[in-house]
Design a protein around this motif. Structure first.
Motif, short mmCIF file in Angstrom:
data_model
loop_
_atom_site.label_atom_id
_atom_site.label_comp_id
_atom_site.label_asym_id
_atom_site.label_seq_id
_atom_site.Cartn_x
_atom_site.Cartn_y
_atom_site.Cartn_z
N VAL A 1 30.16 51.43 25.61
CA VAL A 1 31.27 50.69 25.00
C VAL A 1 32.57 50.84 25.79
O VAL A 1 33.21 49.84 26.16
N LEU A 2 32.97 52.09 26.05
CA LEU A 2 34.31 52.32 26.59
C LEU A 2 34.42 51.98 28.08
O LEU A 2 35.46 51.48 28.51
N VAL A 3 33.37 52.28 28.85
CA VAL A 3 33.44 51.96 30.28
C VAL A 3 33.62 50.45 30.47
O VAL A 3 34.43 50.00 31.28
N GLN A 4 32.85 49.67 29.69
CA GLN A 4 32.98 48.21 29.79
C GLN A 4 34.38 47.76 29.38
O GLN A 4 34.95 46.85 29.98
N ALA A 5 34.95 48.42 28.36
CA ALA A 5 36.29 48.05 27.91
C ALA A 5 37.33 48.32 28.99
O ALA A 5 38.23 47.51 29.24
N PHE A 6 37.23 49.47 29.66
CA PHE A 6 38.16 49.79 30.74
C PHE A 6 38.00 48.81 31.91
O PHE A 6 39.00 48.39 32.51
N ARG A 7 36.76 48.46 32.21
CA ARG A 7 36.53 47.52 33.33
C ARG A 7 37.11 46.16 33.01
O ARG A 7 37.65 45.47 33.89
N ARG A 8 37.00 45.74 31.76
CA ARG A 8 37.54 44.44 31.37
C ARG A 8 39.07 44.42 31.47
O ARG A 8 39.69 43.36 31.54
N ASN A 9 39.67 45.61 31.48
CA ASN A 9 41.13 45.70 31.62
C ASN A 9 41.54 46.01 33.04
O ASN A 9 42.68 46.43 33.29
N GLY A 10 40.62 45.84 33.98
CA GLY A 10 40.96 45.94 35.40
C GLY A 10 40.78 47.29 36.04
O GLY A 10 41.15 47.47 37.21
N GLN A 11 40.24 48.29 35.31
CA GLN A 11 40.03 49.60 35.90
C GLN A 11 38.75 49.61 36.75
O GLN A 11 37.76 48.99 36.38
N PRO A 12 38.76 50.32 37.87
CA PRO A 12 37.54 50.42 38.69
C PRO A 12 36.43 51.12 37.91
O PRO A 12 36.68 51.92 37.00
N PHE A 13 35.19 50.84 38.30
CA PHE A 13 34.04 51.39 37.59
C PHE A 13 34.05 52.93 37.63
O PHE A 13 33.87 53.59 36.60
N ALA A 14 34.25 53.50 38.82
CA ALA A 14 34.20 54.96 38.97
C ALA A 14 35.29 55.63 38.12
O ALA A 14 35.03 56.63 37.44
#
Length: 245
Positions: free
Chosen positions: A23-36
């Motif tokens: 849930v959270l990793v996808q949310a951060f990625r959708r806000n422009g954060q790199p995957f790592a």
């Protein structure tokens, strides 16, 4: 939600970490954060939830139960096994045996037991620091289940938030999908291996400590005396059993 799941006895910590990765990793990625970076942030969040759960389970649940004679008798505070666990957990420092119990044992029973035994919560938190090596692969396994691309309908076009998205071509999309599928399996296998290793190590160290220190643990005048209330209740139960049979 994660802390509430930790407070449910049947729920181990692994689903909480995996769910955080999904849930959270996808949310951060959708806000422009790199995957790592997203994986690192979510690992820290799940790790913080685990430490908070230790405090709540030990002080509120286990600490509250410690005054109950029925609970102490049911747990078996006078048994060699529980005394061996107490001997390991009260040793100074961060020994591998202590880490194995705190990080490899079941989350809810382990933390609640430390509260029933009235152990130091700060020492238990210190011994639980290496649990991050279990949290990280679990978060990764959940993160790799997600869509590998930066958009829902690849090929992805550059945006203001994500100027260089992944999956800009069909070839990139297939390569990223294949990579994520493989890494999800590897991460889950690594997490399962870490959990199993910790659990079997904890069982080994408890049995070894109980065998090597039996005389010390059974000495009524030693450092690990029996709980007098529990001992008296067990004698009453034994007498009732003798009359019954």
């Amino acid at each position: 939600v994660g802390l509430f799941m930790f407070l449910l006895p049947p729920v181990p910590g692994v689903p909480v970490y995996v769910l955080g990765g999904v849930v959270l990793v996808q949310a951060f990625r959708r806000n422009g954060q790199p995957f790592a970076l997203s994986v690192v942030i979510v690992t820290f969040i799940c790790y913080s939830i685990k430490l908070a759960a230790i405090v709540v389970q030990q002080k509120l649940i286990g600490g509250g139960m410690s005054g109950s004679l029925f609970i102490r008798k049911t747990v078996g505070v006078n048994s060699i096994t529980i005394k061996a666990i107490k001997m390991i957990l009260t040793k100074p420092g961060m020994g591998i045996d202590k880490v194995a119990i705190l990080c490899g044992g079941p989350d809810w029973p382990t933390s609640v037991l430390t509260g029933i035994l009235k152990l130091s919560v700060f020492k238990m938190l210190f011994g639980s620091i290496p649990v991050v090596f279990l949290v990280f692969p679990c978060v990764m396994s959940g993160a790799f289940v997600n869509n590998p691309c930066d958009c829902d309908q690849p090929p992805c076009l550059p945006t203001v938030t994500i100027p260089n998205p992944s999956c800009q071509t069909l070839k990139d999309t297939k390569a990223m999908t294949s990579l994520f599928t493989g890494m999800a399996s590897v991460s889950l296998l690594l997490a399962s291996g870490m959990q199993s290793l910790g659990m079997f190590s904890a069982m080994y160290f408890i049995d070894s400590t109980a065998s090597k220190n039996r005389a010390t643990l059974t000495d009524p005048d030693g450092d690990y005396p029996n709980d007098p209330e529990v001992e008296k209740a067990e004698l009453v139960d034994a007498e009732k059993k003798r009359y019954w049979y």
